[in-house]
Design a protein around this motif. Structure first.
Motif, mmCIF file in Angstrom:
data_model
loop_
_atom_site.group_PDB
_atom_site.id
_atom_site.type_symbol
_atom_site.label_atom_id
_atom_site.label_comp_id
_atom_site.label_asym_id
_atom_site.label_seq_id
_atom_site.Cartn_x
_atom_site.Cartn_y
_atom_site.Cartn_z
ATOM 1 N N GLY A 199 0.503 -1.134 -0.117
ATOM 2 C CA GLY A 199 0.039 -0.318 0.256
ATOM 3 C C GLY A 199 0.941 1.316 -0.345
ATOM 4 N N SER A 200 0.515 2.676 -0.122
ATOM 5 C CA SER A 200 1.212 3.250 -0.363
ATOM 6 C C SER A 200 1.310 4.000 1.151
ATOM 7 C CB SER A 200 0.202 4.609 -1.090
ATOM 8 O OG SER A 200 -0.873 4.574 -0.746
ATOM 9 N N ASP A 201 0.485 3.647 2.534
ATOM 10 C CA ASP A 201 0.657 3.333 3.534
ATOM 11 C C ASP A 201 2.459 3.254 4.029
ATOM 12 O OD1 ASP A 201 -1.812 4.525 4.205
ATOM 13 O OD2 ASP A 201 -2.339 2.664 4.471
ATOM 14 N N GLU A 202 2.762 2.264 3.116
ATOM 15 C CA GLU A 202 4.026 1.736 3.478
ATOM 16 C C GLU A 202 5.469 2.502 3.210
ATOM 17 O OE1 GLU A 202 5.665 -2.079 1.791
ATOM 18 O OE2 GLU A 202 7.582 -1.503 3.174
ATOM 19 N N GLN A 231 1.516 6.717 -5.711
ATOM 20 C CA GLN A 231 0.630 6.351 -5.978
ATOM 21 C C GLN A 231 0.291 5.334 -5.636
ATOM 22 O OE1 GLN A 231 0.497 7.204 -10.297
ATOM 23 N NE2 GLN A 231 0.549 9.250 -10.330
ATOM 24 N N THR A 232 -1.058 4.807 -6.030
ATOM 25 C CA THR A 232 -1.301 3.828 -5.837
ATOM 26 C C THR A 232 -2.371 2.513 -6.484
ATOM 27 O OG1 THR A 232 -2.919 2.345 -3.800
ATOM 28 C CG2 THR A 232 -3.400 4.320 -4.537
ATOM 29 N N LEU A 233 -3.202 1.710 -6.200
ATOM 30 C CA LEU A 233 -3.674 0.602 -7.476
ATOM 31 C C LEU A 233 -4.835 0.082 -6.229
ATOM 32 C CD1 LEU A 233 -0.941 -2.566 -8.690
ATOM 33 C CD2 LEU A 233 -1.210 -0.538 -9.407
ATOM 34 N N SER A 234 -4.746 1.272 -5.284
ATOM 35 C CA SER A 234 -6.215 0.871 -4.474
ATOM 36 C C SER A 234 -7.596 1.571 -4.596
ATOM 37 C CB SER A 234 -5.863 1.222 -2.532
ATOM 38 O OG SER A 234 -4.752 0.454 -1.982
ATOM 39 N N LYS A 235 -7.251 2.549 -5.838
ATOM 40 C CA LYS A 235 -8.516 3.077 -5.649
ATOM 41 C C LYS A 235 -8.668 2.851 -7.113
ATOM 42 C CE LYS A 235 -7.749 4.790 -1.743
ATOM 43 N NZ LYS A 235 -8.762 4.402 -1.225
ATOM 44 N N ALA A 236 -8.801 4.083 -8.144
ATOM 45 C CA ALA A 236 -9.604 3.893 -9.995
ATOM 46 C C ALA A 236 -8.649 2.615 -10.415
ATOM 47 C CB ALA A 236 -8.344 4.720 -10.411
ATOM 48 N N ASN A 245 -6.581 15.827 -2.015
ATOM 49 C CA ASN A 245 -6.785 16.038 -0.994
ATOM 50 C C ASN A 245 -8.225 14.990 -0.960
ATOM 51 O OD1 ASN A 245 -5.730 16.428 1.624
ATOM 52 N ND2 ASN A 245 -7.536 17.925 2.037
ATOM 53 N N ASN A 246 -7.396 14.205 0.042
ATOM 54 C CA ASN A 246 -8.922 13.223 1.181
ATOM 55 C C ASN A 246 -8.596 14.108 2.615
ATOM 56 O OD1 ASN A 246 -10.544 11.440 2.640
ATOM 57 N ND2 ASN A 246 -8.456 9.756 2.526
ATOM 58 N N PRO A 247 -10.118 14.608 2.990
ATOM 59 C CA PRO A 247 -11.337 14.151 2.652
ATOM 60 C C PRO A 247 -11.827 15.753 2.050
ATOM 61 C CG PRO A 247 -11.204 15.140 4.372
ATOM 62 C CD PRO A 247 -10.041 15.369 4.112
ATOM 63 N N LEU A 249 -5.241 -5.956 -2.309
ATOM 64 C CA LEU A 249 -4.081 -6.561 -2.791
ATOM 65 C C LEU A 249 -2.610 -5.638 -2.038
ATOM 66 C CD1 LEU A 249 -4.383 -7.700 -6.196
ATOM 67 C CD2 LEU A 249 -4.937 -8.858 -4.754
ATOM 68 N N ARG A 250 -2.944 -4.131 -1.790
ATOM 69 C CA ARG A 250 -2.126 -3.680 -1.011
ATOM 70 C C ARG A 250 -0.998 -3.618 -1.760
ATOM 71 N NH1 ARG A 250 -3.921 -0.937 0.604
ATOM 72 N NH2 ARG A 250 -2.583 -0.305 1.945
ATOM 73 N N ILE A 251 -1.136 -2.926 -2.666
ATOM 74 C CA ILE A 251 0.185 -2.735 -3.916
ATOM 75 C C ILE A 251 -0.035 -0.764 -3.825
ATOM 76 C CG2 ILE A 251 1.624 -2.783 -6.101
ATOM 77 C CD1 ILE A 251 0.500 -5.751 -6.056
ATOM 78 N N VAL A 277 4.662 14.327 -2.193
ATOM 79 C CA VAL A 277 2.687 14.480 -2.897
ATOM 80 C C VAL A 277 1.775 13.229 -3.446
ATOM 81 C CG1 VAL A 277 1.715 15.855 -4.559
ATOM 82 C CG2 VAL A 277 3.774 16.901 -4.382
ATOM 83 N N ASP A 278 0.902 12.879 -2.279
ATOM 84 C CA ASP A 278 -0.085 12.247 -2.263
ATOM 85 C C ASP A 278 -1.154 11.787 -3.555
ATOM 86 O OD1 ASP A 278 -1.414 10.036 -2.382
ATOM 87 O OD2 ASP A 278 -1.277 9.812 0.497
ATOM 88 N N GLU A 279 -0.501 11.325 -4.589
ATOM 89 C CA GLU A 279 -1.697 10.982 -5.409
ATOM 90 C C GLU A 279 -2.289 9.756 -5.756
ATOM 91 O OE1 GLU A 279 0.820 11.696 -9.340
ATOM 92 O OE2 GLU A 279 0.472 13.850 -8.863
ATOM 93 N N ALA A 280 -3.086 9.633 -4.364
ATOM 94 C CA ALA A 280 -3.809 8.400 -4.527
ATOM 95 C C ALA A 280 -5.473 7.901 -5.341
ATOM 96 C CB ALA A 280 -4.331 8.009 -2.989
ATOM 97 N N TYR A 281 -5.271 9.616 -5.501
ATOM 98 C CA TYR A 281 -6.994 9.430 -6.564
ATOM 99 C C TYR A 281 -6.568 10.747 -8.108
ATOM 100 C CZ TYR A 281 -8.432 8.803 -2.034
ATOM 101 O OH TYR A 281 -8.675 7.446 -0.594
ATOM 102 N N VAL A 282 -4.916 10.316 -8.440
ATOM 103 C CA VAL A 282 -5.585 11.392 -9.243
ATOM 104 C C VAL A 282 -5.889 10.506 -10.942
ATOM 105 C CG1 VAL A 282 -3.211 10.605 -9.675
ATOM 106 C CG2 VAL A 282 -2.980 12.511 -10.319
HETATM 107 N N1 PMP Z 1 -3.183 8.605 0.222
HETATM 108 C C1 PMP Z 1 -4.551 8.295 1.015
HETATM 109 C C2 PMP Z 1 -4.933 10.296 -0.221
HETATM 110 C C3 PMP Z 1 -5.274 8.169 0.710
HETATM 111 O O1 PMP Z 1 -6.610 8.105 0.698
HETATM 112 C C4 PMP Z 1 -5.715 6.785 1.182
HETATM 113 C C5 PMP Z 1 -6.578 5.085 1.649
HETATM 114 N N2 PMP Z 1 -7.091 6.058 2.083
HETATM 115 C C6 PMP Z 1 -3.665 6.038 0.639
HETATM 116 C C7 PMP Z 1 -3.316 6.774 0.977
HETATM 117 C C8 PMP Z 1 -3.443 4.824 1.481
HETATM 118 O O2 PMP Z 1 -3.447 3.611 -0.239
HETATM 119 P P1 PMP Z 1 -2.526 2.143 0.262
HETATM 120 O O3 PMP Z 1 -3.915 1.950 0.061
HETATM 121 O O4 PMP Z 1 -2.155 2.415 -0.765
HETATM 122 O O5 PMP Z 1 -2.211 2.180 1.248
#
Ligand code: PMP
Length: 343
Positions: free
Chosen positions: A75-78, A201-206, A149-151, A212-214, A174-179
């Motif tokens: 995950g990008s959390d790591e 970036q992440t495989l978790s959203k779009a 930005n989240n939220p 899978l946590r990547i 720059v966290d682009e999870a939702y880009v």
């Molecule tokens: N960044 C943002 C802005 C998020 O909202 C989230 C998850 N909600 C993450 C990172 C974490 O994503 P991942 O599933 O890749 O750990």
């Protein structure tokens, strides 16, 4: 000494990383008596590739970047946690974050005993660069930005983010999870060449693979080397990498356009409800919505089996619920439930 080297914690700069058995020999054939694995084949009895070469090649082609610029994490959390562990001296350094934003920046900072300095966004969630940079001091190692930005859902102008990178002498994440849901574009191309910039970036959203946590970090080879050195050796499982390859090869329609259309449809319909005060513009797959009594509406939706995120206790999000865009039928169910809500 490079600018990045001077920012790295001394214990990390001096680290001799763990060398895995498969670092010493990575050929496909042989009698593997080196890693204390079970010799009985079941598809998962061997450790996965610690360098994640196959998946990285695929993602590099997809993103148009080079392997030396890509880190893969659980995950990008790591990657967020690694940034603290590599650059921030516990109890001494600090990180500047925007507020409101993704909660894990603060949690990862707390776990690593690093002070966070929140900088409040404007009422419309715009970012004041002068205020942000003015909050930094010589012990500020990292600025965390999240765009979209989240939220709040808004993306910041690319030029503003790059200007912050140019003016701040430390690390800018720059966290682009939702880009993928935004038309404002990505900084991924700039991250490969700009010293100190890390794009997440992440495989978790779009890309629809949250289970899978990547996650990905895109940055200079120097920073990617540091992240690879500090990560757990086998941080991505063989099962996750195989499944991700399978999904990526299938070229599944991710329905991003449908989600964006649904987001805009939801936003315009929501505004007609008398208890909806504001729907903030969104570049993501969710809508932050200010309502008359967020707790009551949240409880009502929960009673109707609709789970949304109550953000009303987050500073700057008073009275707000965050609604993720679902399937068209799910969004319709949400709107139907709202029709029957009595304030
Ligand atoms: N960044 C943002 C802005 C998020 O909202 C989230 C998850 N909600 C993450 C990172 C974490 O994503 P991942 O599933 O890749 O750990």
């Amino acid at each position: 000494m490079s600018r990045i080297t001077s920012l790295v914690r001394p214990n990390i700069a001096a680290l001799a990383p763990y060398s895995t058995a498969r670092d010493e020999y990575d050929g496909p054939l042989g009698i593997f008596l080196d890693a204390n694995e079970s010799p009985y084949q079941n598809g998962y009895n061997r450790y996965p590739d610690p360098h994640q070469s196959v998946l990285k090649d695929r993602l590099c082609t997809l993103k148009g970047i080079r392997k030396e610029n890509l880190f893969l994490g659980n995950g990008s959390d790591e990657a967020i946690d690694l940034v603290f562990r590599i650059f921030c001296e516990p109890g001494k350094d600090n990180a500047v974050i925007i507020s409101p934003s993704y909660g894990m920046y603060g949690v990862a900072a707390a776990i690593n005993d690093v002070e966070v300095r929140p900088v409040r966004l404007g009422d419309d969630f715009s970012l004041d660069s002068e205020k942000l940079l003015g909050t930094c001091d010589p012990r500020t190692k990292v600025i965390f930005l999240c765009s979209p930005n989240n939220p709040s859902g808004n993306a910041f102008p690319k030029g503003q983010l790059l200007d912050i990178c140019d003016r701040f002498p430390g690390i800018v994440v720059v966290d682009e999870a939702y880009v993928d849901f935004s038309e404002k574009g990505s900084l991924a191309a700039e991250a490969s060449s700009r010293e100190g910039l890390i794009v997440l970036q992440t495989l978790s959203k779009a890309r629809a693979m949250a289970g899978l946590r990547i996650g990905m970090a895109i940055s200079s080879p120097e920073i990617i080397r540091l992240m690879s050195m500090v990560k757990y050796p086998y941080n991505l499982s063989r099962a996750a990498m195989e499944k991700a390859m399978e999904f990526l090869e299938k070229k599944i329609d991710l329905q991003v356009d449908t989600i964006i259309n649904e987001r805009e449809r939801l936003a315009s319909v929501l505004l007609h409800f008398p208890f909806v005060r504001k729907v903030f513009p969104s570049d993501a797959n969710f809508l932050l919505t200010r309502v008359d009594d967020a707790d009551s509406l949240y409880g009502y939706l929960l009673d109707n089996g609709i789970i949304v995120r109550n953000r009303s206790r987050v500073p700057g999000c008073e009275g707000c619920l965050r609604l993720t865009v679902g399937l068209p039928g799910e969004n319709e169910a949400l709107l139907n439930a709202l029709e029957h809500y009595m304030v």
